[in-house]
Design an enzyme around this catalytic site. Structure first.
Site, short mmCIF file in Angstrom:
data_model
loop_
_atom_site.label_atom_id
_atom_site.label_comp_id
_atom_site.label_asym_id
_atom_site.label_seq_id
_atom_site.Cartn_x
_atom_site.Cartn_y
_atom_site.Cartn_z
N ARG A 166 0.83 -1.21 0.00
CA ARG A 166 0.00 0.00 0.00
C ARG A 166 0.86 1.26 0.00
O ARG A 166 1.03 1.93 -1.01
CB ARG A 166 -0.96 -0.02 1.21
CG ARG A 166 -2.11 1.00 1.11
CD ARG A 166 -1.75 2.40 1.49
NE ARG A 166 -1.29 2.54 2.86
CZ ARG A 166 -0.90 3.68 3.38
NH1 ARG A 166 -0.88 4.80 2.66
NH2 ARG A 166 -0.44 3.74 4.65
N ASP A 167 1.49 1.54 1.11
CA ASP A 167 2.26 2.78 1.24
C ASP A 167 3.47 2.77 0.30
O ASP A 167 3.91 3.82 -0.16
CB ASP A 167 2.71 2.96 2.69
CG ASP A 167 3.24 4.35 2.96
OD1 ASP A 167 2.73 5.30 2.38
OD2 ASP A 167 4.17 4.48 3.78
N HIS A 187 6.92 4.65 12.23
CA HIS A 187 6.90 4.53 10.77
C HIS A 187 7.96 5.51 10.24
O HIS A 187 7.69 6.70 10.08
CB HIS A 187 5.50 4.89 10.26
CG HIS A 187 5.31 4.77 8.79
ND1 HIS A 187 4.43 3.87 8.21
CD2 HIS A 187 5.86 5.44 7.75
CE1 HIS A 187 4.46 4.00 6.90
NE2 HIS A 187 5.32 4.96 6.60
N HIS A 236 10.84 7.08 7.69
CA HIS A 236 11.31 7.23 6.32
C HIS A 236 12.82 7.48 6.34
O HIS A 236 13.36 8.01 7.31
CB HIS A 236 10.58 8.37 5.62
CG HIS A 236 9.21 8.00 5.15
ND1 HIS A 236 8.59 8.60 4.08
CD2 HIS A 236 8.33 7.08 5.60
CE1 HIS A 236 7.40 8.07 3.89
NE2 HIS A 236 7.21 7.15 4.82
N CYS A 260 5.73 9.21 0.55
CA CYS A 260 4.43 9.88 0.65
C CYS A 260 4.24 10.77 -0.58
O CYS A 260 5.01 11.71 -0.78
CB CYS A 260 4.35 10.72 1.91
SG CYS A 260 2.77 11.61 2.04
N ASN A 309 10.19 4.80 2.28
CA ASN A 309 10.08 4.12 3.56
C ASN A 309 11.36 3.37 3.88
O ASN A 309 12.13 3.02 2.98
CB ASN A 309 8.94 3.11 3.49
CG ASN A 309 7.59 3.76 3.31
OD1 ASN A 309 7.12 4.47 4.17
ND2 ASN A 309 6.95 3.50 2.17
#
Length: 297
Positions: free
Chosen positions: A14-15, A206, A208, A239, A248
Site C-alpha cells: 500500500r504505502d 513509521h 522514512h 508519501c 520508507n
C-alpha cells in the site's frame, strides 16, 4: 533464553506502491502479498480505498482482498480516507482498516484539504462504524517531528492528535516521520511526551529514510520500549503528498537490524530479500534497501 519479539507491519503493497510511478496489476499485487506472508510477515497492508483518480496505483483493492484468505490469521489492513472508503472496505470483507491524521495543520490541508480537527471529526463516525462491525482500527499520525511546509513539529503538537486517535478506539497509533528528517534525539523527545500518557505497546514507529536516519531512529524507538515498526519491502515508496519524502525504511534492513540485535521478528530475511528483488524487477529499478543490495553483491 527466548528472544524478545518485535512486530513488523509491512506497508509495501500500500504505502510502498502508492508512490511508485509504475502501477502493478491486481495479480502482481496479490503475488507480492503472498510472498511477504510466506516470508513470515503477519500484518501486511493490502491496499487502500481511495479514489483511483488520485491514487491509481491502489485501484481495485477490492479485487486484491477477494484473492486473499481473510480468515487465515494474517492481518490485511486497508487505508480508508472517509465514509465512502469504509463502505467499500466493508463490502470487500476487510477486517482491519487504518485511518490517518497529521500533527501539522499545513500538511493536513495539503494532504486531505481540511484542518486537523476537521480530519478527526471526519474519522470519528468512520471509526465508530468500523468498530461496530467488528473491525480493528489502526491510526496513523503524519509529520511526527517535521513537516515539509511548516518545518519543525513540537511534541505538544503530536500528543493531542494521538490522544484523539485512541479516543476513537484505535488499538494502535503509528507515528510517521513522513519526510525522514527526524534524528534520535528528536524521536526520544516526542516519545517521552507520548509515553507519559500512553503505553509503548500502543505505539508504532513509521520511519522514512530520506536523510538516512531511519535505522538510527528505530534504535531510538527500541530504547524507549517501542516494539512495533512499519517497513516497506525493498524500501519501496514514500508519501506522494510530501515533497522530499524519498522512501520508507526497507523491511530487509529492519529485520537485519532486529535479528542482529537479539530480537525475534519471525521473518526469513533471505526470503524477504528475494521478494524485494522480485518487486523491484517488476518496477524496473534497483531496490534502495542496503541489505538487499548487500545480499546481491
Amino acid at each position: 533464553m527466548s528472544r524478545e519479539p518485535v512486530n513488523l507491519v509491512e506497508v509495501g503493497p500500500r504505502d510502498g506502491l502508492q508512490n511508485e510511478s509504475r502501477p502493478l496489476d491486481v495479480e502482481r499485487r496479490v503475488e507480492l502479498i503472498h510472498r511477504l506472508v510466506d516470508a513470515g510477515l503477519t500484518t501486511v497492508e493490502a491496499g487502500s480505498f481511495v479514489s483511483p483518480k488520485w491514487v491509481p496505483q491502489m485501484a481495485d483493492t477490492d479485487q486484491v482482498l477477494d484473492r486473499l484468505d481473510l480468515d487465515a490469521g494474517i492481518h490485511y489492513p486497508v487505508l480508508v480516507p472517509n465514509q465512502k472508503g469504509l463502505d467499500a472496505a466493508l463490502s470487500a470483507g476487510a477486517k482491519d482498516i487504518a485511518i490517518f491524521g497529521a500533527a501539522s495543520e499545513s500538511f493536513s490541508k495539503k494532504n486531505i484539504n481540511c484542518s486537523i480537527e476537521e480530519s478527526l471529526d471526519r474519522f470519528r463516525p468512520v471509526a465508530e462504524q468500523a468498530l461496530g462491525n467488528g473491525m480493528r482500527v489502526r491510526g496513523y499520525v503524519s509529520c511526527l517531528v517535521a513537516c515539509p511546509y511548516e518545518g519543525r513539529i513540537e511534541p505538544n503538537q503530536v500528543v493531542p492528535v494521538v490522544r484523539a486517535m485512541f479516543e476513537m478506539g484505535c488499538y494502535e497509533v503509528s507515528l510517521g516521520d513522513t519526510i525522514g528528517r527526524g534524528t534520535p534525539k528528536q524521536i526520544h523527545a516526542v516519545l517521552d511526551a507520548l509515553l507519559s500518557e500512553f503505553k509503548p505497546e500502543q505505539l508504532a514507529l513509521h520511519c522514512h529514510d530520506t536523510y538516512g536516519m531511519a535505522i538510527a531512529n528505530i534504535v531510538a524507538g527500541l530504547e524507549k520500549g517501542i516494539r512495533t515498526f512499519d517497513a516497506s519491502v525493498g524500501g519501496a515508496g514514500g508519501c506522494p503528498y510530501a515533497p522530499g519524502a524519498s522512501g520508507n525504511v526497507a523491511t530487509e534492513d529492519v529485520v537485519y537490524l532486529l535479528e542482529s540485535e537479539g530480537f525475534e521478528t519471525g521473518v526469513d530475511v533471505e526470503a524477504l530479500v528475494e521478494t524485494g528483488k522480485w518487486l523491484f524487477g517488476e518496477l524496473d529499478k534497483m531496490p534502495p534497501s542496503k541489505v538487499n543490495q548487500a545480499y546481491q553483491s
